[in-house]
Motif scaffolding. Structure first.
Motif, PDB file in Angstrom:
ATOM      1  N   THR A   6       0.827  -1.193   0.000  1.00 45.76           N
ATOM      2  CA  THR A   6       0.000   0.000   0.000  1.00 45.76           C
ATOM      3  C   THR A   6       0.864   1.247   0.000  1.00 45.76           C
ATOM      4  O   THR A   6       1.715   1.421   0.866  1.00 45.76           O
ATOM      5  N   PRO A   7       0.650   2.108  -0.959  1.00 49.49           N
ATOM      6  CA  PRO A   7       1.517   3.251  -1.136  1.00 49.49           C
ATOM      7  C   PRO A   7       1.323   4.346  -0.095  1.00 49.49           C
ATOM      8  O   PRO A   7       2.240   5.099   0.182  1.00 49.49           O
ATOM      9  N   LEU A   8       0.130   4.408   0.529  1.00 50.00           N
ATOM     10  CA  LEU A   8      -0.149   5.548   1.411  1.00 50.00           C
ATOM     11  C   LEU A   8       0.539   5.450   2.770  1.00 50.00           C
ATOM     12  O   LEU A   8       0.619   6.408   3.509  1.00 50.00           O
ATOM     13  N   THR A  38      -5.110  -1.797   6.536  1.00 45.47           N
ATOM     14  CA  THR A  38      -5.899  -0.684   6.000  1.00 45.47           C
ATOM     15  C   THR A  38      -7.344  -1.174   5.856  1.00 45.47           C
ATOM     16  O   THR A  38      -7.580  -2.377   5.775  1.00 45.47           O
ATOM     17  N   SER A  39      -8.275  -0.234   5.804  1.00 45.50           N
ATOM     18  CA  SER A  39      -9.678  -0.657   5.749  1.00 45.50           C
ATOM     19  C   SER A  39      -9.984  -1.345   4.428  1.00 45.50           C
ATOM     20  O   SER A  39     -11.002  -2.012   4.288  1.00 45.50           O
ATOM     21  N   ASP A  40      -9.106  -1.195   3.417  1.00 45.03           N
ATOM     22  CA  ASP A  40      -9.320  -1.947   2.182  1.00 45.03           C
ATOM     23  C   ASP A  40      -8.452  -3.206   2.123  1.00 45.03           C
ATOM     24  O   ASP A  40      -8.204  -3.770   1.067  1.00 45.03           O
ATOM     25  N   TYR A  42      -5.189  -4.262   3.308  1.00 41.85           N
ATOM     26  CA  TYR A  42      -3.753  -4.524   3.190  1.00 41.85           C
ATOM     27  C   TYR A  42      -3.118  -4.535   4.576  1.00 41.85           C
ATOM     28  O   TYR A  42      -3.348  -3.620   5.373  1.00 41.85           O
ATOM     29  N   SER A 101      -8.496   8.381  11.048  1.00 42.82           N
ATOM     30  CA  SER A 101      -7.932   9.715  11.198  1.00 42.82           C
ATOM     31  C   SER A 101      -8.265  10.451   9.909  1.00 42.82           C
ATOM     32  O   SER A 101      -8.897   9.885   9.021  1.00 42.82           O
ATOM     33  N   SER A 102      -7.820  11.691   9.828  1.00 41.73           N
ATOM     34  CA  SER A 102      -8.191  12.437   8.623  1.00 41.73           C
ATOM     35  C   SER A 102      -7.566  11.816   7.374  1.00 41.73           C
ATOM     36  O   SER A 102      -8.113  11.922   6.285  1.00 41.73           O
ATOM     37  N   ARG A 103      -6.438  11.142   7.536  1.00 45.17           N
ATOM     38  CA  ARG A 103      -5.791  10.589   6.347  1.00 45.17           C
ATOM     39  C   ARG A 103      -5.915   9.076   6.213  1.00 45.17           C
ATOM     40  O   ARG A 103      -5.696   8.526   5.140  1.00 45.17           O
ATOM     41  N   HIS A 104      -6.194   8.415   7.325  1.00 44.15           N
ATOM     42  CA  HIS A 104      -6.153   6.948   7.268  1.00 44.15           C
ATOM     43  C   HIS A 104      -7.409   6.315   7.833  1.00 44.15           C
ATOM     44  O   HIS A 104      -8.005   6.838   8.771  1.00 44.15           O
ATOM     45  N   GLU A 105      -7.773   5.183   7.233  1.00 42.67           N
ATOM     46  CA  GLU A 105      -8.836   4.352   7.799  1.00 42.67           C
ATOM     47  C   GLU A 105      -8.247   2.963   7.984  1.00 42.67           C
ATOM     48  O   GLU A 105      -7.839   2.335   7.013  1.00 42.67           O
TER      49      GLU A 105
ATOM     50  N   VAL C  35     -15.006   1.340   1.101  1.00 36.80           N
ATOM     51  CA  VAL C  35     -14.110   2.095   1.987  1.00 36.80           C
ATOM     52  C   VAL C  35     -13.140   2.878   1.113  1.00 36.80           C
ATOM     53  O   VAL C  35     -13.069   2.670  -0.101  1.00 36.80           O
ATOM     54  N   ARG C  36     -12.386   3.741   1.767  1.00 35.34           N
ATOM     55  CA  ARG C  36     -11.396   4.517   1.054  1.00 35.34           C
ATOM     56  C   ARG C  36     -10.384   3.593   0.377  1.00 35.34           C
ATOM     57  O   ARG C  36      -9.901   2.643   0.992  1.00 35.34           O
ATOM     58  N   SER C  38      -6.911   2.701  -0.626  1.00 34.63           N
ATOM     59  CA  SER C  38      -5.557   3.153  -0.263  1.00 34.63           C
ATOM     60  C   SER C  38      -4.557   2.760  -1.343  1.00 34.63           C
ATOM     61  O   SER C  38      -3.385   3.069  -1.240  1.00 34.63           O
ATOM     62  N   THR C  48     -13.313   1.498  -2.738  1.00 26.60           N
ATOM     63  CA  THR C  48     -13.306   0.128  -3.243  1.00 26.60           C
ATOM     64  C   THR C  48     -14.168  -0.732  -2.334  1.00 26.60           C
ATOM     65  O   THR C  48     -14.360  -0.403  -1.157  1.00 26.60           O
ATOM     66  N   VAL C  50     -15.023  -3.856  -0.005  1.00 25.68           N
ATOM     67  CA  VAL C  50     -14.214  -4.776   0.797  1.00 25.68           C
ATOM     68  C   VAL C  50     -14.937  -6.071   1.141  1.00 25.68           C
ATOM     69  O   VAL C  50     -14.301  -7.061   1.486  1.00 25.68           O
ATOM     70  N   HIS C  75      -6.779  -9.898  -3.161  1.00 22.07           N
ATOM     71  CA  HIS C  75      -6.547 -10.343  -1.787  1.00 22.07           C
ATOM     72  C   HIS C  75      -7.847 -10.664  -1.049  1.00 22.07           C
ATOM     73  O   HIS C  75      -7.816 -11.202   0.043  1.00 22.07           O
ATOM     74  N   PHE C  76      -8.985 -10.342  -1.652  1.00 17.74           N
ATOM     75  CA  PHE C  76     -10.266 -10.719  -1.048  1.00 17.74           C
ATOM     76  C   PHE C  76     -10.775 -12.070  -1.556  1.00 17.74           C
ATOM     77  O   PHE C  76     -11.927 -12.427  -1.333  1.00 17.74           O
TER      78      PHE C  76
END
Ligand SMILES: Nc1nc2c(ncn2[C@@H]2O[C@H](COP(=O)(O)OP(=O)(O)OP(=O)(O)O)[C@@H](O)[C@H]2O)c(=O)[nH]1
Ligand SMILES: [Mg+2]
Lengths: 140, 324, 179
Positions: A6-8, A38-40, A42, A101-105, C35-36, C38, C48, C50, C75-76
């Motif tokens: 994950t790049p972020l 991450t919430s997606d 990773y 947070s404002s940048r991360h989930e 969700v967002r 990343s 995307t 999840v 990965h899901f």
């Protein structure tokens, strides 16, 4: 369809998070491992011993799916959104907590041994989550 | 023997490389191979992306794994590795030469009297003869359109919507063809010839002769037609499904797809005209059920068929209502 | 009593338009688990899926047809069979503007073998050309697979309806020949 890292998430942030979850695990009894994703889906860092036959990347994806379902379930029951969710097993609890947070989930997953009860588990995971949230604010 | 080779789907740089390789092999082959650029109409096509077209031999170099027993009717596939090597190319030429010699020695079928044929077949035959850059004028009663071969594709230029044109050509029945240089600018509706042939064929009256062609055999579609490029309706979807799943007689196809035998014959001929591969097998006797060998597949538990069919029918009704 | 099966699945890689398609077809707002995103390197979009998408089409007779979408990222994969359970047919969406889209398509055909062998699957290409549609038909026949292939914009209800009509025809014939 390669899985790309994950790049972020920067390496410093990753290291700081790992530091916090290690502290959290050693600071409270009953935790078998912690995993931050991450919430997606990773994996960012975890304390799963290499000796255990567990794939962290798979777990990260499923924890994200589980949190996603929890959120959806909450929203459809007019409860807005989920903060966390619990899975009960015959071999101990699995608890997910969402950290925003404002940048991360992110999603924090914890596995507890059989002897740990709900109250203890939730309390210790809340503390760990607060620590991580702190780190996220710092690195924002 | 003069033979042509074309490439398809390569970058200009790769084409240059291949051209050079062909030049190097030129005095080492039995046949005279000439490189004719990018396209799919040649004796041999080296393909970087999957393609169909008028060719006898294809070397697929897509980088996808291909199973050994491919079902393709007219095209022979040769294996090779990408990037090509000179020896690999020589081997391709050698094998392609033997395929092409075998093919050309087949007896040519007798050209039929075009006036007796249905309009659709007349048009298909005449259009097949035109060469790149050429145009053919097609006249039927008071209607006219042009067919032009452009970049390997046959296009129809008309001043009518395609469905209207199709019905007028079929109604006129006898068509007049003429090779022309100039196309009037009022013929602005451009459609692939295949779409026109398809629409015409599905309106074409069916003769006893047509039925004979398809009778006493079972037929199987080896691929779906390119849906969306042709005008379709739900009986055709059912026919496609059925005929891609199992080889079926026109009688059984009509019964299962809930349509007429004439429609089945029109549909099969239309598939043939647009190049959808069909395999036909002699059936032992007329009217015998050909459904016995069922596909052995892992299927989820089937609920009572009637209920399932009624659910599907209500879904179809709902979808249509939502659109109208 | 055996229940009537009424679940249609939407599969395909990230950004193929599964969530979009289910939104377009559903009578009410579809439920999703967005969700967002990343991983903007993989596919540049804001969110995307999840876990799943869920929507429904209400039929006249109080019956529902359920539409389920999978999360497309590889990965899901462990979640896919959970969502796919009991589906009678599937729409495989592929985005032809992605670099490796043909291999992506093959990947998903491999991941859902039951739907492929029973022929209860329609391939819906978006952002593609007629030429690419022919390429895919050719590619499938070289894999000895015989499946319908269409060009479909998942934001366009009419085009999706055509895709579903083909799936319905498919299922009707399947039901009839296995009766
Ligand atoms: N221009 C254009 N955009 C399209 C088309 N089809 C889909 N899109 C867009 O592509 C995006 C697809 O995103 P999603 O529907 O979230 O994709 P998905 O398949 O659910 O992806 P994951 O849930 O991440 O696996 C949306 O922004 C659509 O509007 C198309 O045919 N043309
Ligand atoms: Mg989605």
């Amino acid at each position: 369809m390669n899985n790309v890292a994950t790049p972020l998430i920067s390496n410093t942030l990753r290291a700081a998070c790992l530091e916090r979850i290690k502290e959290a695990q050693s600071g409270s009894g009953g935790i078998e491992f912690l995993l931050l994703a991450t919430s997606d889906g990773y994996s960012i860092c975890h304390t799963i011993p290499a000796s255990q036959d567990i794939q962290p990347s798979r777990l990260a994806a499923m924890a994200a799916s589980f949190s996603g379902i929890s959120d959806g379930l909450a929203a459809n029951a007019n409860k807005q959104s989920a903060n966390g969710s619990i899975i009960e097993t015959g071999h101990g609890l699995l608890v997910c907590r969402q950290i925003k947070s404002s940048r991360h989930e992110l999603v924090l997953l914890a596995a507890y041994d059989k002897s740990t009860n709900h109250g203890l588990a939730l309390w210790s995971l809340n503390n760990a989550a607060k620590q991580i949230a702190n780190v996220l604010e710092h690195y924002n | 023997m003069n033979l042509s080779v074309k490439t398809f789907g390569f970058t200009p740089y790769e084409v240059e490389l291949i051209k050079e390789q062909i030049r190097v092999t030129s005095n080492k082959t039995t046949g005279q191979w000439s490189f004719e650029g990018e396209g799919t109409d040649a004796d041999l096509v080296l393909a970087r992306v999957p393609c169909q077209g008028q060719h006898k031999v294809q070397v697929p170099l897509y980088g996808f794994p291909l199973p050994a027993d491919r079902r393709q009717q007219d095209v022979v596939y040769l294996k090779s590795e990408w990037p090509l090597r000179i020896f690999g190319l020589l081997e391709i030429f050698r094998q392609a030469e033997s395929v092409c010699t075998a093919r050309t020695s087949l007896p040519a079928s007798k050209p039929a009297e075009s006036a007796e044929l249905p309009a659709t077949i007349q048009l298909a035959q005449q259009a097949a003869r035109i060469k790149d850059g050429q145009s053919l004028s097609v006249e039927a009663a008071d209607n006219r359109c042009y067919v032009r071969l452009f970049d390997g594709q046959r296009l129809v230029l008309s001043n009518l919507p395609i469905e209207t044109l199709a019905s007028r050509l079929v109604a006129a029945n006898s068509l007049r063809f003429e090779s022309v240089k100039h196309i009037d600018s009022q013929y602005r509706t451009v459609t692939p010839l295949k779409s026109l042939l398809w629409s015409m064929q599905l309106q074409q009256p069916v003769s006893a002769n047509d039925i004979d062609n398809w009778n006493n055999k079972t037929h199987r579609l080896l691929a779906w037609p390119a849906l969306g490029q042709y005008k379709t309706s739900s009986f055709m979807f059912r026919l496609c499904t059925l005929l891609t799943k199992q080889s079926t007689s026109i009688q059984n196809a009509a019964r299962l797809a809930n349509t007429s035998e004439d429609n089945v014959v029109r549909f099969l001929t239309a598939c043939q005209l647009v190049g959808t591969p069909i395999s036909s097998t002699e059936s032992p006797a007329r009217g015998l059920p050909d459904l016995a060998p069922k596909m052995t597949v892992n299927r989820p538990v089937t609920p009572p068929a009637e209920q399932q069919l009624s659910l599907l029918q209500s879904l179809r009704n709902k979808l249509r209502k939502a659109l109208s | 009593m055996t229940p009537v099966h009424n679940k249609i699945l939407f599969i395909g890689p990230m950004g193929a338009g599964k969530t979009t398609a289910i939104q377009t077809l559903s009578d009410d707002m579809a439920a999703n688990t967005e969700v967002r995103n990343s991983n903007r390197d993989m596919y540049d979009k804001a969110t995307t899926t999840v876990a799943m998408d869920y929507g429904a089409i209400q039929l006249d007779d109080e019956q529902l047809v359920h539409l389920y979408g999978i999360p497309g990222q590889k990965h899901f994969e462990a979640v896919w069979p959970v969502i796919a359970k009991g589906a009678i047919g599937a729409i495989l969406l592929v985005n032809a503007s992605q670099p490796d889209w043909q291999n992506d398509m093959l990947y998903f055909l491999n991941a859902f073998p039951q739907l492929v062998t029973s022929g209860s699957l329609v391939v819906a290409i978006n952002r593609g050309s007629d030429q690419q549609q022919l390429q895919i038909l050719e590619l499938l026949s070289q894999q000895n697979l015989c499946l319908p292939v269409l060009l479909t914009d998942p934001r366009d209800r009419g085009q999706l309806v055509m895709t579903l009509e083909i799936l319905i025809a498919n299922l009707e014939i399947e039901t009839l020949i296995h009766e």
